[in-house]
Design a protein around this motif. Structure first.
Motif, PDB file in Angstrom:
ATOM      1  N   TYR A   1     -14.390 -46.034  30.557  1.00 27.25           N
ATOM      2  CA  TYR A   1     -14.517 -46.145  29.102  1.00 27.25           C
ATOM      3  C   TYR A   1     -13.162 -45.954  28.424  1.00 27.25           C
ATOM      4  O   TYR A   1     -12.792 -46.696  27.506  1.00 27.25           O
ATOM      5  CB  TYR A   1     -15.509 -45.112  28.561  1.00 27.25           C
ATOM      6  CG  TYR A   1     -15.475 -45.060  27.056  1.00 27.25           C
ATOM      7  CD1 TYR A   1     -16.066 -46.062  26.296  1.00 27.25           C
ATOM      8  CD2 TYR A   1     -14.783 -44.050  26.387  1.00 27.25           C
ATOM      9  CE1 TYR A   1     -15.984 -46.059  24.910  1.00 27.25           C
ATOM     10  CE2 TYR A   1     -14.700 -44.034  25.006  1.00 27.25           C
ATOM     11  CZ  TYR A   1     -15.302 -45.043  24.272  1.00 27.25           C
ATOM     12  OH  TYR A   1     -15.197 -45.040  22.902  1.00 27.25           O
TER      13      TYR A   1
ATOM     14  N   TYR B   1     -27.961 -57.533  26.801  1.00 25.81           N
ATOM     15  CA  TYR B   1     -26.877 -56.724  27.355  1.00 25.81           C
ATOM     16  C   TYR B   1     -26.563 -55.482  26.523  1.00 25.81           C
ATOM     17  O   TYR B   1     -25.634 -54.745  26.852  1.00 25.81           O
ATOM     18  CB  TYR B   1     -25.620 -57.581  27.498  1.00 25.81           C
ATOM     19  CG  TYR B   1     -25.831 -58.778  28.391  1.00 25.81           C
ATOM     20  CD1 TYR B   1     -25.865 -58.641  29.773  1.00 25.81           C
ATOM     21  CD2 TYR B   1     -26.037 -60.043  27.847  1.00 25.81           C
ATOM     22  CE1 TYR B   1     -26.080 -59.738  30.599  1.00 25.81           C
ATOM     23  CE2 TYR B   1     -26.249 -61.144  28.660  1.00 25.81           C
ATOM     24  CZ  TYR B   1     -26.271 -60.985  30.034  1.00 25.81           C
ATOM     25  OH  TYR B   1     -26.491 -62.072  30.844  1.00 25.81           O
TER      26      TYR B   1
ATOM     27  N   ARG C   1     -21.979 -53.786  24.007  1.00 23.17           N
ATOM     28  CA  ARG C   1     -21.192 -54.394  25.078  1.00 23.17           C
ATOM     29  C   ARG C   1     -20.786 -55.853  24.813  1.00 23.17           C
ATOM     30  O   ARG C   1     -19.631 -56.220  25.074  1.00 23.17           O
ATOM     31  CB  ARG C   1     -21.945 -54.263  26.396  1.00 23.17           C
ATOM     32  CG  ARG C   1     -22.138 -52.806  26.822  1.00 23.17           C
ATOM     33  CD  ARG C   1     -23.129 -52.677  27.958  1.00 23.17           C
ATOM     34  NE  ARG C   1     -22.628 -53.319  29.163  1.00 23.17           N
ATOM     35  CZ  ARG C   1     -23.405 -53.623  30.210  1.00 23.17           C
ATOM     36  NH1 ARG C   1     -24.698 -53.359  30.163  1.00 23.17           N
ATOM     37  NH2 ARG C   1     -22.879 -54.189  31.272  1.00 23.17           N
TER      38      ARG C   1
ATOM     39  N   TYR D   1     -16.631 -50.495  20.367  1.00 30.07           N
ATOM     40  CA  TYR D   1     -16.011 -49.676  21.417  1.00 30.07           C
ATOM     41  C   TYR D   1     -16.041 -48.197  21.049  1.00 30.07           C
ATOM     42  O   TYR D   1     -16.453 -47.347  21.850  1.00 30.07           O
ATOM     43  CB  TYR D   1     -14.568 -50.120  21.666  1.00 30.07           C
ATOM     44  CG  TYR D   1     -13.817 -49.141  22.540  1.00 30.07           C
ATOM     45  CD1 TYR D   1     -14.074 -49.069  23.902  1.00 30.07           C
ATOM     46  CD2 TYR D   1     -12.892 -48.250  21.993  1.00 30.07           C
ATOM     47  CE1 TYR D   1     -13.432 -48.143  24.703  1.00 30.07           C
ATOM     48  CE2 TYR D   1     -12.245 -47.327  22.788  1.00 30.07           C
ATOM     49  CZ  TYR D   1     -12.513 -47.272  24.144  1.00 30.07           C
ATOM     50  OH  TYR D   1     -11.887 -46.337  24.931  1.00 30.07           O
TER      51      TYR D   1
ATOM     52  N   GLY E   1     -17.072 -52.856  28.223  1.00 24.25           N
ATOM     53  CA  GLY E   1     -18.168 -53.772  27.951  1.00 24.25           C
ATOM     54  C   GLY E   1     -18.878 -54.238  29.204  1.00 24.25           C
ATOM     55  O   GLY E   1     -20.070 -54.560  29.175  1.00 24.25           O
TER      56      GLY E   1
ATOM     57  N   GLU F   1     -25.370 -48.243  27.903  1.00 23.09           N
ATOM     58  CA  GLU F   1     -25.698 -47.737  26.566  1.00 23.09           C
ATOM     59  C   GLU F   1     -26.928 -46.832  26.683  1.00 23.09           C
ATOM     60  O   GLU F   1     -28.058 -47.297  26.773  1.00 23.09           O
ATOM     61  CB  GLU F   1     -25.958 -48.898  25.606  1.00 23.09           C
ATOM     62  CG  GLU F   1     -24.747 -49.789  25.395  1.00 23.09           C
ATOM     63  CD  GLU F   1     -25.003 -50.880  24.362  1.00 23.09           C
ATOM     64  OE1 GLU F   1     -25.857 -50.667  23.481  1.00 23.09           O
ATOM     65  OE2 GLU F   1     -24.352 -51.930  24.450  1.00 23.09           O
TER      66      GLU F   1
END
Length: 468
Positions: A25, A87, A91, A142, A210, A215
């Protein structure tokens, strides 16, 4: 300060994020930091020092494209909050934004020496508007993703610490860009080549979060209703805790970034009397020392936050800012150029703890907001926070360039700057940060969302909708 560690809540194993995930990340922060700063950092060198565009015009261009970015951020944040793609909510935006940043960044630096002042100004403005639109698509989702990686009060701070470690390391690269461009026969042409390398870095680092970070809150968020932009902004700005965080952000930027902007001119024209090559070497070592000290201070701030609380860590950070600024009375001296490097090392920690803690505070505020509204709206909070950051940058950038011009500074004079102009610039460089930190201490003293309150909010949320 709280003195008994037993009073603090322990992080459950289920709430801990693996180190590998934190590191993946954090790589995205290379694009987040460099993309946010490099245009503003290098515009003065390329446009003013090399192409003789007036500082007021450079400042006006920077203010316009950053204001554009500021108002694009809430739109992207709302689109991300309301996204229901296969997704995830964040992302797809992260991957798309990283690619667009890489493709558009080199366009900014295609200015030519034979162009007139207004032509350079116009091209720089339009190309920067395009880049910062792409940057908004990447940066809002982000930065939002960090708030969704763990529900734990202290783990949020650790995630921000990893992100800040990579971000501060990337600042070392930003600090040497001046030197890299000076290494070319023509710095304007040199910046074009440097921008191509940065474009590759933007894409390589930006797409990683991404592609590989999950998440955690997506399933819960996907069941909530979509919220119109106006309604979301109204709810976000109604949070008193969040308004205080925005105030701290603006004070930090005006106090530190404006002073550092003058620091570059102090380095070139006060320390080295217009010798840009010598100044570029010292600036590279300044940024290296500053960011080395910043990275070294990250464990200290995470410990202070864990041991005494986030607000106490912020107070220590503000105290470091004041001490480092006042030390410039002694260390900023043409007879001892390396004093600038020593001062930069003192400055580093003061620009570190604040971003670790403020990001963690916003994550806490998102939980408080869910308790009140029943919705997860990290994208809205992140985008409005970035709006505050951008407004702070824009105000600082515009005022810095206007004040720089009003001091009597003229790049065409080279080493023959007036003594009064240099004295005024030095005074701003030293005194502006302590003045801003007075406001910072006042806001910290009034902030109420502490660890006990955040823990109570989490328990109530989990009773209502289960654990995430």
């Amino acid at each position: 300060m709280r003195k008994n560690p037993a009073e603090h809540y322990q992080t459950a194993d289920a709430d801990k994020v693996p180190v590998a995930s934190k590191l993946i990340y954090a790589q995205g922060h290379l694009l987040s930091v460099i993309g946010n700063h490099v245009v503003m950092e290098m515009a003065g060198i390329i446009l003013n020092v090399n192409l003789f565009v007036r500082p007021s015009l450079v400042g006006l261009a920077g203010t316009i494209f950053r204001l554009w970015s500021a108002f694009a951020d809430p739109v992207v944040g709302n689109l991300s909050d309301n996204s229901r793609s296969t997704y995830g909510r964040r992302r797809p935006f992260i991957v798309l934004g990283a690619l667009l940043c890489g493709f558009t960044f080199p366009l900014i630096w295609q200015v030519r020496r034979e162009w007139g002042e207004f032509q350079v100004f116009s091209y720089f403005l339009v190309s920067s508007l395009i880049f910062y639109t792409a940057y908004a698509i990447f940066s809002v989702p982000y930065n939002t993703l960090a708030m969704e990686m763990s529900p734990d009060y202290h783990e949020k701070t650790r995630i921000m610490a990893w992100r800040e470690m990579v971000g501060k390391t990337s600042f070392i690269l930003v600090g040497w860009l001046f030197f890299f461009t000076e290494s070319f026969k023509d710095p304007v042409s040199g910046m074009r080549w440097v921008s191509l390398g940065l474009a590759v870095l933007f894409i390589a680092s930006g797409v990683l979060p991404g592609l590989f970070i999950k998440e955690r809150f997506y399933k819960a968020a996907s069941r909530q209703k979509k919220i119109p932009l106006r309604e979301s902004l109204k709810a976000t700005l109604s949070s008193g805790s969040f308004r205080m965080v925005m105030g701290m952000v603006v004070l930090t930027l005006i106090g530190s970034w404006s002073a550092n902007y003058f620091g570059r001119y102090i380095n070139i024209y006060y320390i080295f009397e217009g010798d840009t090559h010598a100044a570029s070497v010292i600036e590279g070592w300044m940024r290296t020392a500053e960011m080395g000290a910043a990275v070294a201070s990250i464990p200290m701030f995470t410990w202070l936050s864990r041991r005494f609380g986030k607000l106490s860590a912020l107070k220590v950070n503000a105290g470091i800012v004041v001490f480092a600024a006042l030390s410039r009375f002694v260390l900023v001296n043409p007879a001892h150029p390396w004093g600038m490097v020593a001062n930069a090392a003192l400055t580093g920690p003061g620009g570190t703890g604040v971003w670790i803690i403020l990001g963690s505070l916003v994550a806490d505020i998102c939980d408080e907001d869910e308790l009140k509204t029943g919705c997860r709206r990290e994208g809205s909070y992140t985008s409005v926070l970035q709006l505050a950051i951008t407004l702070g940058f824009s105000i600082a950038y515009l005022l810095s360039n206007i004040v720089l011009e009003q001091t009597g500074f003229d790049a065409r004079l080279g080493s023959a700057q007036s003594a009064s102009a240099l004295t005024l610039m030095r005074g701003i460089y030293i005194l502006l940060p302590p003045i801003a930190m007075i406001g910072m201490f006042w806001i910290i003293s009034r902030y109420q969302l502490d660890e006990a309150r955040c823990h109570a909010i989490r328990l109530e949320l989990e009773q209502r909708r289960g654990k995430l």
